[in-house]
Design a protein around this motif. Structure first.
Motif, PDB file in Angstrom:
ATOM      1  N   ASP A 220       0.940  -1.259  -0.021  1.00 51.58           N
ATOM      2  CA  ASP A 220       0.121  -0.136   0.062  1.00 51.58           C
ATOM      3  C   ASP A 220       0.848   1.461   0.073  1.00 51.58           C
ATOM      4  OD1 ASP A 220       0.936  -0.192   2.462  1.00 51.58           O
ATOM      5  OD2 ASP A 220      -1.014  -0.111   3.485  1.00 51.58           O
TER       6      ASP A 220
ATOM      7  N   ALA B  95     -19.150  -7.347  -5.183  1.00 54.85           N
ATOM      8  CA  ALA B  95     -18.472  -6.409  -4.551  1.00 54.85           C
ATOM      9  C   ALA B  95     -18.292  -4.900  -5.135  1.00 54.85           C
ATOM     10  CB  ALA B  95     -17.222  -6.828  -4.101  1.00 54.85           C
TER      11      ALA B  95
ATOM     12  N   ASP C 193      -5.506  -7.591  -0.137  1.00 56.56           N
ATOM     13  CA  ASP C 193      -6.280  -8.001   0.904  1.00 56.56           C
ATOM     14  C   ASP C 193      -7.990  -7.118   0.865  1.00 56.56           C
ATOM     15  OD1 ASP C 193      -4.475 -10.154   1.304  1.00 56.56           O
ATOM     16  OD2 ASP C 193      -4.187  -9.116   3.610  1.00 56.56           O
ATOM     17  N   ASN C 194      -7.548  -6.053   0.522  1.00 58.84           N
ATOM     18  CA  ASN C 194      -9.012  -5.235   0.241  1.00 58.84           C
ATOM     19  C   ASN C 194      -9.581  -4.834  -0.967  1.00 58.84           C
ATOM     20  OD1 ASN C 194      -6.833  -3.710   3.026  1.00 58.84           O
ATOM     21  ND2 ASN C 194      -8.818  -4.466   3.448  1.00 58.84           N
TER      22      ASN C 194
ATOM     23  N   LYS D 179     -18.915  -1.680  -7.593  1.00 61.51           N
ATOM     24  CA  LYS D 179     -20.099  -0.709  -7.939  1.00 61.51           C
ATOM     25  C   LYS D 179     -20.943  -0.900  -8.895  1.00 61.51           C
ATOM     26  CE  LYS D 179     -20.643   4.375  -8.151  1.00 61.51           C
ATOM     27  NZ  LYS D 179     -19.671   5.740  -8.495  1.00 61.51           N
TER      28      LYS D 179
ATOM     29  N   TYR E 198      -4.775   0.694  -1.849  1.00 64.02           N
ATOM     30  CA  TYR E 198      -5.275  -0.543  -1.009  1.00 64.02           C
ATOM     31  C   TYR E 198      -4.338  -1.816  -1.250  1.00 64.02           C
ATOM     32  CZ  TYR E 198      -9.774   1.465  -0.263  1.00 64.02           C
ATOM     33  OH  TYR E 198     -10.861   2.548   0.171  1.00 64.02           O
TER      34      TYR E 198
ATOM     35  N   GLY F 138     -15.674  -1.503  -4.854  1.00 63.38           N
ATOM     36  CA  GLY F 138     -16.912  -0.959  -4.566  1.00 63.38           C
ATOM     37  C   GLY F 138     -17.099   0.651  -4.885  1.00 63.38           C
ATOM     38  N   GLN F 139     -15.943   0.993  -5.176  1.00 66.81           N
ATOM     39  CA  GLN F 139     -15.773   2.594  -5.204  1.00 66.81           C
ATOM     40  C   GLN F 139     -15.626   2.855  -6.856  1.00 66.81           C
ATOM     41  OE1 GLN F 139     -13.187   4.562  -2.296  1.00 66.81           O
ATOM     42  NE2 GLN F 139     -12.922   2.419  -1.548  1.00 66.81           N
TER      43      GLN F 139
ATOM     44  N   HIS G 120     -11.996  -6.051  -2.601  1.00 61.89           N
ATOM     45  CA  HIS G 120     -13.490  -5.893  -2.874  1.00 61.89           C
ATOM     46  C   HIS G 120     -13.853  -4.543  -2.266  1.00 61.89           C
ATOM     47  CE1 HIS G 120     -14.372 -10.368  -3.249  1.00 61.89           C
ATOM     48  NE2 HIS G 120     -13.803  -9.966  -4.121  1.00 61.89           N
ATOM     49  N   GLU G 121     -13.324  -3.971  -1.180  1.00 60.68           N
ATOM     50  CA  GLU G 121     -13.615  -2.772  -0.754  1.00 60.68           C
ATOM     51  C   GLU G 121     -13.094  -1.533  -1.958  1.00 60.68           C
ATOM     52  OE1 GLU G 121     -12.158   0.556   2.979  1.00 60.68           O
ATOM     53  OE2 GLU G 121     -11.644  -1.663   2.933  1.00 60.68           O
ATOM     54  N   ALA G 122     -12.009  -1.788  -2.255  1.00 60.41           N
ATOM     55  CA  ALA G 122     -11.743  -0.618  -3.573  1.00 60.41           C
ATOM     56  C   ALA G 122     -12.704  -1.006  -4.770  1.00 60.41           C
ATOM     57  CB  ALA G 122     -10.355  -1.073  -3.940  1.00 60.41           C
TER      58      ALA G 122
ATOM     59  N   ARG H 269      -5.579   7.072  -3.252  1.00 63.10           N
ATOM     60  CA  ARG H 269      -5.524   5.941  -2.065  1.00 63.10           C
ATOM     61  C   ARG H 269      -5.043   4.743  -2.498  1.00 63.10           C
ATOM     62  NH1 ARG H 269     -10.159   4.482   2.415  1.00 63.10           N
ATOM     63  NH2 ARG H 269      -9.019   3.155   3.497  1.00 63.10           N
TER      64      ARG H 269
END
Length: 323
Positions: free
Chosen positions: A177, A223, A190-191, A225, A187, A197-198, A193-195, A185
């Motif tokens: 990271d 996951a 491991d993250n 968007k 990531y 989503g944006q 799916h969080e990314a 930003r």
């Protein structure tokens, strides 16, 4: 005399560049069909690779010590056999940064401005001011949108730089990271799916490894968007094609720009050909008229170090990571 076998055409200037880097080596420039078994077995260095030379190059008594690939990816090479023989392997990573990043931006603009639909209507001689794919909205713009780049290396960095010029917010995903200048930003994987989503646009530039195979699957699309566009210029098998088609048909994804596929060439009967929300290019995103020049620049730098008894400094492949 020690020899270098190059399996690709070179200009006189490129031959001279290699000769200056390794004056004590004999350079043999032949295509894979014309090079002899003896020349392959005696080559200490091979520039390029082909399945047709593998058996001779990897024989127990062959002199091979280093392979410099002509490609950025190495997943099609016999990595275990090269590793077991103790062969150094370097890739052409970095040669694609400009053409592939431009291809990515081109696909994004095509989706935003529906240029792929305009071309379809042009071929039918249809004058249609409503270019939008039915059910997927109207003409838009990429300014103000969010781009998620999965696999931020040389190509990702250049893509991020271009994206900022178009007014996009940029999110990166990779093993580390560590920040990058044009990425808002970063990531870790491991993250992922969080990314996802944006992202209004999601770009895959990942290499193919045991970890990345089918990383883009049903769970990833769920996951993501809703309505995002997906662009793949990494490796085809990093995507589960069946789940991608389902995501496109359901509207989970608005479109996909695909340069690489699980099966290449893509079969004529494959459903992706008929999908209006899909842009297909035949694994050419990295091709351009300066490719050989950039490969030879990498090779010459590595060769200068190699002849001095050092490991090649650029793009040395880690067999454990497969890149």
């Amino acid at each position: 005399m020690k020899s270098i076998v190059c399996l690709h055409s070179l200009t006189p200037d490129q031959i001279g560049q290699i000769g200056q880097a390794a004056p004590g080596f004999d350079l043999i420039v032949k295509n894979k069909k014309d090079v002899s078994a003896e020349q392959i077995q005696n080559a200490e260095v091979i520039l390029g690779w082909s399945k047709t030379i593998a058996e001779e190059a990897l024989r127990e008594y062959s002199k091979l010590k280093w392979v410099q690939t002509w490609s950025a990816g190495v997943d099609t090479l016999p990595l275990e056999r090269l590793r077991d023989k103790g062969v150094l392997l370097t890739s052409a990573s970095g040669v694609h940064a400009i053409p592939i990043s431009e291809s990515i931006i081109g696909m994004m603009l095509s989706f935003s401005r529906q240029l792929h639909m305009a071309v379809r209507h042009q071929l039918k001689k249809e004058w249609k001011s409503d270019l939008a794919v039915p059910g997927l909205g109207t003409l838009g713009e990429i300014s103000g949108k969010t781009l998620v780049i999965v696999g931020v290396g040389e190509i990702g960095r250049e893509t991020a730089r271009l994206a900022k010029a178009f007014g996009l917010r940029v999110i990166g995903v990779r093993r580390s990271d560590k920040p990058e200048p044009h990425v808002d930003r970063m990531y870790k994987m491991d993250n992922l799916h969080e990314a996802l989503g944006q992202g209004d646009y999601i770009v895959n530039i990942l290499p193919l490894t045991a970890e990345t195979r089918h990383m883009f699957n049903a769970a990833a699309w769920n996951a993501a968007k809703k309505g995002a566009y997906f662009i793949n210029v990494g490796r085809g098998p990093t995507v589960d094609t069946a789940s991608l088609i389902n995501a496109l048909n359901s509207g989970r994804l608005s479109g996909a720009g695909l340069d690489v596929f699980e099966e290449e060439p893509l079969p004529a009967e494959h459903p992706l050909w008929e999908m209006e929300q899909v842009i297909i290019t035949p694994h050419v995103a990295g091709s351009n008229d300066r490719y050989a020049e950039r490969v030879i620049d990498i090779f010459a730098d590595n060769l200068k170090a190699y002849v001095q008894g050092q490991k090649p400094p650029r793009n040395l492949v880690d067999y454990g990571r497969m890149y």
